[in-house]
Design an enzyme around this catalytic site. Structure first.
Site, PDB file in Angstrom:
ATOM      1  N   ARG A 259      40.851 -25.717  33.100  1.00  0.00           N
ATOM      2  CA  ARG A 259      40.237 -26.192  34.334  1.00  0.00           C
ATOM      3  C   ARG A 259      39.075 -27.111  33.982  1.00  0.00           C
ATOM      4  NH1 ARG A 259      36.965 -22.658  38.881  1.00  0.00           N
ATOM      5  NH2 ARG A 259      35.177 -23.284  37.617  1.00  0.00           N
TER       6      ARG A 259
ATOM      7  N   GLU B 129      42.587 -26.798  43.540  1.00  0.00           N
ATOM      8  CA  GLU B 129      42.331 -25.489  44.155  1.00  0.00           C
ATOM      9  C   GLU B 129      41.346 -25.572  45.318  1.00  0.00           C
ATOM     10  OE1 GLU B 129      41.097 -22.766  41.158  1.00  0.00           O
ATOM     11  OE2 GLU B 129      40.085 -21.433  42.566  1.00  0.00           O
TER      12      GLU B 129
ATOM     13  N   GLU C 210      44.195 -16.965  35.651  1.00  0.00           N
ATOM     14  CA  GLU C 210      42.853 -17.440  35.288  1.00  0.00           C
ATOM     15  C   GLU C 210      42.220 -16.441  34.315  1.00  0.00           C
ATOM     16  OE1 GLU C 210      40.178 -17.503  38.607  1.00  0.00           O
ATOM     17  OE2 GLU C 210      38.784 -18.884  37.627  1.00  0.00           O
TER      18      GLU C 210
ATOM     19  N   ASP D  42      38.966 -27.258  40.746  1.00  0.00           N
ATOM     20  CA  ASP D  42      38.623 -26.417  41.898  1.00  0.00           C
ATOM     21  C   ASP D  42      37.627 -27.166  42.788  1.00  0.00           C
ATOM     22  OD1 ASP D  42      37.933 -24.382  43.631  1.00  0.00           O
ATOM     23  OD2 ASP D  42      37.465 -22.911  42.064  1.00  0.00           O
TER      24      ASP D  42
ATOM     25  N   TYR E  77      28.869 -26.660  41.632  1.00  0.00           N
ATOM     26  CA  TYR E  77      29.748 -25.517  41.424  1.00  0.00           C
ATOM     27  C   TYR E  77      30.568 -25.652  40.134  1.00  0.00           C
ATOM     28  CZ  TYR E  77      33.864 -22.778  41.285  1.00  0.00           C
ATOM     29  OH  TYR E  77      34.838 -21.957  40.818  1.00  0.00           O
TER      30      TYR E  77
ATOM     31  N   GLU F 249      41.572 -17.345  46.908  1.00  0.00           N
ATOM     32  CA  GLU F 249      40.715 -16.343  46.261  1.00  0.00           C
ATOM     33  C   GLU F 249      39.841 -15.587  47.254  1.00  0.00           C
ATOM     34  OE1 GLU F 249      38.757 -19.072  43.526  1.00  0.00           O
ATOM     35  OE2 GLU F 249      36.875 -18.727  44.551  1.00  0.00           O
TER      36      GLU F 249
ATOM     37  N   TRP G 177      29.926 -23.232  50.153  1.00  0.00           N
ATOM     38  CA  TRP G 177      29.592 -23.234  48.725  1.00  0.00           C
ATOM     39  C   TRP G 177      30.845 -23.143  47.882  1.00  0.00           C
ATOM     40  CZ3 TRP G 177      30.380 -19.480  44.805  1.00  0.00           C
ATOM     41  CH2 TRP G 177      29.890 -19.888  43.543  1.00  0.00           C
TER      42      TRP G 177
ATOM     43  N   ARG H  58      46.354 -17.648  45.036  1.00  0.00           N
ATOM     44  CA  ARG H  58      45.204 -17.461  44.146  1.00  0.00           C
ATOM     45  C   ARG H  58      44.537 -16.086  44.227  1.00  0.00           C
ATOM     46  NH1 ARG H  58      42.973 -18.384  40.433  1.00  0.00           N
ATOM     47  NH2 ARG H  58      40.922 -19.179  40.971  1.00  0.00           N
TER      48      ARG H  58
ATOM     49  N   HIS I 209      36.501 -25.864  45.579  1.00  0.00           N
ATOM     50  CA  HIS I 209      35.680 -24.771  46.115  1.00  0.00           C
ATOM     51  C   HIS I 209      35.362 -24.911  47.605  1.00  0.00           C
ATOM     52  CE1 HIS I 209      32.975 -21.291  45.083  1.00  0.00           C
ATOM     53  NE2 HIS I 209      33.974 -21.121  44.258  1.00  0.00           N
TER      54      HIS I 209
HETATM   55  C1  GCO Z   1      37.332 -19.352  40.545  1.00  0.00           C
HETATM   56  C2  GCO Z   1      36.290 -19.112  41.578  1.00  0.00           C
HETATM   57  C3  GCO Z   1      35.109 -18.322  41.159  1.00  0.00           C
HETATM   58  C4  GCO Z   1      34.272 -17.954  42.365  1.00  0.00           C
HETATM   59  C5  GCO Z   1      33.683 -16.607  42.172  1.00  0.00           C
HETATM   60  C6  GCO Z   1      32.808 -16.159  43.315  1.00  0.00           C
HETATM   61  O1  GCO Z   1      38.131 -20.226  40.778  1.00  0.00           O
HETATM   62  O2  GCO Z   1      37.337 -18.636  39.578  1.00  0.00           O
HETATM   63  O3  GCO Z   1      36.099 -20.181  42.424  1.00  0.00           O
HETATM   64  O4  GCO Z   1      34.371 -18.916  40.139  1.00  0.00           O
HETATM   65  O5  GCO Z   1      33.281 -18.886  42.623  1.00  0.00           O
HETATM   66  O6  GCO Z   1      34.725 -15.705  41.995  1.00  0.00           O
HETATM   67  O7  GCO Z   1      32.401 -14.861  43.099  1.00  0.00           O
HETATM   68 MG    MG Z   2      38.123 -20.973  42.688  1.00  0.00          MG
END
Ligand code: GCO
Ligand code: MG
Length: 408
Positions: free
Chosen positions: A147, A242, A345, A216, A159, A268, A408, A289, A218
């Site tokens: 990633r 992602e 992951e 990602d 992030y 996620e 975020w 995810r 996010h």
């Molecule tokens: C990922 C995620 C994490 C989240 C985290 C929040 O793709 O692994 O985005 O990094 O930010 O799990 O607690």
């Molecule tokens: Mg993520």
């Protein structure tokens, strides 16, 4: 065989974890992960105050019935706190059943479908030289999929990128900080959209066309911005893009999908199969995810994967360091067994975390292989854990440059 005792274990070997330990009348012990980053104590209370008392004296073998009892029986269903608590119970019961059978857990899920679960690691850097070093470090460790996240020029912290430069290849960015209130980060979507394609162009030029690359976003984009990003990354052949939008609005993905062939991964922050209903039925994503820890355990996540499999959608189980080694072990047992496995992951836990949780899975040739011990193959060391008590920590809050709160 009845459930005799349940203990909720909270520890913080560098970061917080919530673990459920169930003990049966025959003395068999099962572990489940209930960690919800930045909200750990709410799940600990849900378990200790509302779930464990209901488990005492129940048949430890009745996994599906216990799942339905906790899900339907609570009346207030779904949500991350409830589903993390159910996940911990479900995982602990699978651990117990497999130990009683004397088999590694994956054998009860249908046995092996592959030799190992391909994983991806996290390369990151504030700028390209730092990012390239991080990619090289991962390749040296044996990762076969990576990633890619970088800083955006002009922004202090973004992030997925460590705010302090780290030496060595290990990706140890942990976004939750041990502060009384969340730290605040800032964000500009236009600057991000301008920057990211140039990063992937540089990475492809440096590392060639074959290496699977992931990214990602996010949850930060609108549907039309997400569509533009997917399109602009097409020349760089991503394995997946992602969380492009905050996907509780599942229909938003229709627009993204119409505009780009970049594969999409989402989920996620989802908790049940219902969160995926439109995404899967309309084939708006390519990878699921979710983590075992946040979707009601092996029982809940297996249900999602089976639904996804009817549409050729594959697994991409969430595995950051806020999933404990117990949750990761459960993911590896499930991933080795299902047919529609995609990728796992794997960020690597710290050495201290692995002293508390003694995971039996191993990282071999870019993949994770489950333990052959009966059950999940993870032990919890109370003596080490008690030296690392809970400390309040929060995930950051994000604001646009004018101060508006953003995803975020
Ligand atoms: C990922 C995620 C994490 C989240 C985290 C929040 O793709 O692994 O985005 O990094 O930010 O799990 O607690
Ligand atoms: Mg993520």
């Amino acid at each position: 065989m009845l459930i005799e005792r349940g203990e909720v274990l909270v520890c913080s070997p560098g970061r917080n974890f919530v673990t459920l330990r169930l003990v049966t009348s025959d003395g068999v012990v099962g572990l489940g992960d209930a960690t919800l980053n930045g909200r750990e104590l709410s799940v600990a209370s849900y378990l200790a105050d509302h779930v464990v008392p209901l488990l005492i004296g129940r048949d430890a073998h009745a996994i599906e019935d216990t799942w339905q009892y906790l899900y339907r029986g609570a009346y207030w269903r779904r949500g991350p706190v409830t589903m993390a608590a159910i996940a911990a119970v479900d995982t602990a019961l699978w651990d117990i059943k497999a130990k009683v059978c004397g088999l590694p857990l994956y054998q009860l899920l249908g046995g092996r479908s592959r030799r190992s679960c391909l994983v991806y690691g996290h390369a990151s850097g504030r700028d390209l030289p730092e990012l390239f070093d991080s990619v090289r470090g991962h390749l040296e460790l044996g990762y076969r999929a990576i990633r890619i996240q970088t800083g955006i020029p002009g922004f202090e912290s973004v992030y997925g990128v460590a705010s302090v430069a780290k030496s060595g290849p290990r990706y140890d960015y942990e976004p939750a900080r041990r502060t009384a209130v969340p730290v605040e980060e800032s964000w500009d979507t236009r600057a991000y959209l301008r920057h990211v394609p140039s990063v992937f162009e540089a990475v492809r030029n440096e590392f060639g066309p074959a290496l699977p690359l992931l990214h990602d976003a996010h949850h930060r984009l609108t549907p039309i911005q997400a569509a533009r990003l997917g399109k602009s990354l097409e020349p760089y052949d991503l394995f997946w893009l992602e969380d492009v939008t905050p996907a509780e609005n599942q229909e938003a993905l229709r627009l993204v999908r119409q505009h780009t062939t970049t594969p999409l991964a989402i989920g996620e922050v989802f908790n049940t199969v219902w969160d995926y209903q439109t995404l899967i039925r309309e084939q708006l994503i390519d990878y699921v995810r979710s983590a075992v820890t946040h979707t009601g355990g092996i029982t809940g996540l297996r249900r999602i994967f089976d639904f996804a499999s009817t549409y050729q959608i594959k697994s991409g189980i969430h595995g950051p360091t806020d999933i404990s080694p117990v949750g990761l072990a459960a993911a590896v047992h499930l991933g080795i067994a299902i047919h529609n496995f995609g990728i796992q992951e794997y960020m690597r836990h710290s050495a201290l975390t692995e002293e508390v949780f003694r995971p039996g899975y191993s990282f071999v040739d870019g993949g994770l292989v489950p333990s052959e011990e009966p059950g999940l193959g993870v032990d919890y060391d109370d003596d080490v854990a008690k030296n690392h008590p809970y400390e309040a920590a929060y995930l950051p809050v994000n604001r646009l440059t004018d101060g508006t709160v953003h995803d975020w």
